[in-house]
Design a protein around this motif. Structure first.
Motif: not given
Length: 228
Positions: A177, A179, A207, A210, A213
């Motif tokens: 994961k 962020l 990657c 993410e 977003n």
């Protein structure tokens, strides 16, 4: 000065990272023979190739490129292991220069805004002491005149390295994961994700997801090597 340099190399010779023979004065990191043995992908279409296909139906990748094939027991594998586990960051510099010159010439990534290295988890970074793609990214950045951004994408789970997993383990791995610390920073930007090697593409996919977003963020991918 040259005499001192020659004496230094006499007692501390530079050795090829793959065959471990002594390098000649005009050679760097790997010898000429090993360099000629490197298995090039010969990718010419950055928008339609096997790397792009690996992400099909998962995440949209604008462009993708890898210089070499990564195969079991081949010369590329030895180089990646030297870079990744034995502290030979000059391999990253070598391929940063190589790819930097290539990409500067073909202008395929002229429209990117930032270069983003796949981050290590802070625990693994502490253990290893370095991210194996940092110097690769810094060298690329110097050639392409695009900033390397290392502090906006962080890894929030530490999993066993992809190259040491079985292929089955890599396919079923959903634990990696990442962020973004600042989603708005990448709004309307085109980022170039870089890593040492693509295996299944799972890490780069995580990657890339993410970055989705960030509104209207476009993603391209660049690695030293690619597993067929």
């Amino acid at each position: 000065m040259n005499l001192l340099k020659d004496l230094f190399h006499l007692f501390y010779p530079n050795l090829c990272a793959t065959c471990h023979q002594q390098l000649l004065q005009n050679e760097s990191v790997i010898c000429t023979i090993c360099r000629h043995d490197l298995p090039h992908t010969h990718i010419t279409d950055f928008t339609q190739n096997k790397i792009i296909d690996a992400f099909y139906g998962k995440v949209i990748i604008e462009k993708a490129f890898a210089l070499l094939f990564y195969r079991k027991n081949n010369i590329t594998k030895k180089l990646i292991e030297e870079l990744k586990y034995k502290g030979n960051e000059e391999i990253g510099v070598l391929f940063g220069d190589w790819l930097g010159e290539l990409l500067k010439e073909n202008k395929e990534f002229n429209d990117i805004d930032y270069i983003i290295p796949v981050p290590l988890h802070k625990k693994r970074l502490k253990e290893r002491g370095y991210n194996q793609v940092t110097k690769f990214g810094q060298t690329l950045s110097n050639h392409l005149k695009k900033p390397l951004v290392e502090n906006k994408l962080i890894r929030v789970s530490a999993t066993k390295t992809q190259t040491l997993k079985t292929r089955f383990e890599r396919f079923r791995n959903n634990d990696t994961k990442f962020l973004l610390t600042d989603i708005n920073f990448f709004k309307n930007k085109h980022i170039l994700l870089i890593d040492d090697v693509i295996t299944t593409g799972a890490t780069l996919e995580a990657c890339a997801r993410e970055f989705l977003n960030s509104k209207d963020c476009k993603i391209s991918v660049l690695t030293i090597a690619y597993t067929e």
